[in-house]
Design a protein around this motif. Structure first.
Motif, short mmCIF file in Angstrom:
data_model
loop_
_atom_site.label_atom_id
_atom_site.label_comp_id
_atom_site.label_asym_id
_atom_site.label_seq_id
_atom_site.Cartn_x
_atom_site.Cartn_y
_atom_site.Cartn_z
N ILE A 249 86.39 1.75 61.92
CA ILE A 249 87.39 0.74 62.29
C ILE A 249 86.69 -0.53 62.78
N ILE A 250 85.73 -0.35 63.67
CA ILE A 250 85.03 -1.53 64.21
C ILE A 250 84.15 -2.16 63.16
N ASP A 251 83.44 -1.33 62.37
CA ASP A 251 82.61 -1.86 61.28
C ASP A 251 83.46 -2.73 60.35
N THR A 252 84.64 -2.22 59.99
CA THR A 252 85.52 -2.95 59.06
C THR A 252 85.92 -4.30 59.63
N GLU A 253 86.27 -4.33 60.91
CA GLU A 253 86.68 -5.60 61.53
C GLU A 253 85.53 -6.61 61.52
N LEU A 254 84.33 -6.13 61.84
CA LEU A 254 83.17 -7.02 61.87
C LEU A 254 82.81 -7.47 60.45
N LEU B 33 85.53 -11.22 68.98
CA LEU B 33 84.53 -11.41 67.92
C LEU B 33 83.60 -12.57 68.26
N GLY B 34 84.17 -13.58 68.91
CA GLY B 34 83.34 -14.71 69.36
C GLY B 34 82.34 -14.26 70.41
N ASN B 35 82.77 -13.36 71.32
CA ASN B 35 81.86 -12.84 72.35
C ASN B 35 80.73 -12.03 71.72
N ILE B 36 81.05 -11.27 70.67
CA ILE B 36 80.01 -10.48 69.99
C ILE B 36 79.00 -11.41 69.32
N ARG B 37 79.50 -12.50 68.73
CA ARG B 37 78.62 -13.44 68.03
C ARG B 37 77.54 -13.99 68.96
N GLU B 38 77.87 -14.10 70.24
CA GLU B 38 76.93 -14.68 71.21
C GLU B 38 75.86 -13.69 71.69
N ASP C 22 79.88 -6.56 78.67
CA ASP C 22 80.94 -5.59 78.37
C ASP C 22 82.07 -6.33 77.66
N ILE C 23 82.19 -6.13 76.36
CA ILE C 23 83.18 -6.86 75.56
C ILE C 23 84.44 -5.99 75.42
N ALA C 24 85.59 -6.62 75.56
CA ALA C 24 86.86 -5.89 75.55
C ALA C 24 87.00 -5.02 74.31
N GLY C 25 87.80 -3.96 74.42
CA GLY C 25 87.98 -3.01 73.32
C GLY C 25 88.57 -3.64 72.07
N LEU C 26 87.84 -3.54 70.98
CA LEU C 26 88.35 -4.05 69.69
C LEU C 26 89.41 -3.11 69.15
N VAL C 27 90.32 -3.64 68.36
CA VAL C 27 91.33 -2.79 67.72
C VAL C 27 91.44 -3.16 66.25
N LYS C 28 92.09 -2.29 65.49
CA LYS C 28 92.34 -2.56 64.08
C LYS C 28 93.08 -3.89 63.95
N GLY C 29 92.60 -4.76 63.06
CA GLY C 29 93.26 -6.05 62.88
C GLY C 29 92.65 -7.16 63.73
N ALA C 30 91.54 -6.85 64.44
CA ALA C 30 90.90 -7.86 65.31
C ALA C 30 90.44 -9.08 64.51
N SER C 31 89.98 -8.84 63.27
CA SER C 31 89.48 -9.95 62.45
C SER C 31 90.59 -10.93 62.09
#
Length: 366
Positions: free
Chosen positions: A127-132, A91-96, A72-81
């Motif tokens: 929003i999330i697609d854009t950050e990733l 983003l590091g947690n998602i990479r794993e 369960d990865i914390a809620g991403l927000v606009k500007g996360a990147s």
């Protein structure tokens, strides 16, 4: 095989509620952005009716299902990147993780705030697609110039890498996910895999709805489904709050009764786990004996020796042959003796590609 699915989404879309239903670990599900900061990890059992059916025949000491890790990865927000709202860590947690379960809010509830004020799952997805995508662009751009320079100097490997990176850059610049780009040659596919791009991971879009839309969805879920089809991704409907109610029932019968009232054959959680398992391209072979009936996880397309190695590395090293019984045959003939008599026990060698649900004995010599 420790493979992980990461649950992502904007704050307050129902990620932690869903995670709580999926695993016995209880993530704090509060109506507050960044409620989950450290990722919660749960090991979940993969529902498989075949194990229960086999156990009725074999009467083993125990049943051991296959498992899958959910994060369960914390809620991403606009500007996360750019590091907004603890973005880099998320983003590091998602990479794993090996695959992404992207939860989208497709329900209205004035008691649960939305970070952007209104309900719009398509906007939330973007929003999330854009950050990733921005993070992936950063990865590509940091390496591309150096790789192109090596390619110009005649380095063959660098030429392949530069071609792959350029194709990804073009897609990402156009606002598309890396998974929409395909490569023909094995070398290109290998380079693509080793870039570990966030948007190249397989994704399942989960539309979190209220109880009234649990069976047939609503206007929002239909839009998400259409978009998922366009990018070759999977989507499904789950009513996370309802799943929480189902999880609260003690007996299997009560759960089934509640599902029937909603017009559902199977809980959303079970469907989600099965889809996540398939998303990771995983399948199951089974060993059945008096001690246990056990599901073993392997990658689709693996051959018999590789699957033997899942049980123990010695099985793979000293592999001689595999004795294979098809699940349907086991149900029909009820015992190994009857299966042998009917000529339904197949002896397979090193080139046999294991099929989902195969019941196997391995012969080996070390």
């Amino acid at each position: 095989m420790a493979l992980k699915c990461g649950i992502v989404g904007l704050p307050n879309v129902g990620k932690s509620t869903l995670f709580n239903c999926l695993s016995s670990a209880k993530a704090q599900a509060a109506n507050f952005p960044f409620c989950t900061i450290e990722p919660n990890i749960g090991v979940i059992s993969v529902p498989d009716e075949r194990l229960t059916k086999l156990a009725e025949i074999v009467h083993p000491g125990r049943i051991v299902p296959a498992t899958c890790e959910i994060v369960d990865i914390a809620g991403l927000v606009k500007g996360a990147s750019k590091g907004e709202g603890l973005g880099n860590k998320f983003l590091g947690n998602i990479r794993e993780t090996d695959a992404i379960i992207h939860v989208l809010r497709c329900f209205d509830d004035e008691n649960i705030t939305h970070v952007d004020g209104t309900i719009d799952p398509i906007r939330d997805k973007e929003i999330i697609d854009t950050e990733l995508q921005l993070k992936d662009l950063e990865t590509i751009e940091s390496r591309l110039a150096k790789t192109q320079k090596a390619a110009s100097a005649g380095n063959k490997d660098a030429k392949i890498e530069a071609t792959v990176m350029a194709a990804y850059k073009e897609a990402l610049d156009a606002g598309k996910n890396a998974r929409t780009v395909t490569f023909e040659s094995k070398d290109e596919q290998e380079v693509a895999k080793n870039l570990f791009l966030l948007t190249s991971k397989p994704v399942l879009y989960v539309c979190n709805v209220d109880e009234t839309a649990a069976k047939d969805g609503n206007e929002w879920t239909k839009k998400v489904e259409a978009l998922a089809n366009e990018e070759g991704a999977e989507s499904m409907i789950v009513a996370a709050k309802t799943e929480e109610d189902i999880a609260g029932f003690e007996s299997y019968e009560d759960k089934q009764l509640f599902l029937e009232e909603l017009g559902l054959e199977e809980s959303g959680v079970n469907r989600l786990i099965k889809k996540a398992y398939a998303l990771l391209d995983l399948q199951t072979f089974i060993t059945a004996g008096e001690m246990e009936v056990k599901a073993w996880t392997y990658k689709r397309g693996w051959k018999a020796p590789q699957c033997a190695g899942v049980i123990h590395t010695d099985f793979e090293k000293g592999f001689i042959r595999a004795e294979v019984i098809k699940y349907e045959d086991y149900l029909q003939y009820k015992s190994e003796a009857a299966i042998k008599e009917a000529g339904k026990l197949n002896v397979e060698g090193k080139e046999y590609v294991v099929q989902d649900g195969d019941i196997m004995h391995f012969r080996f010599n070390v």
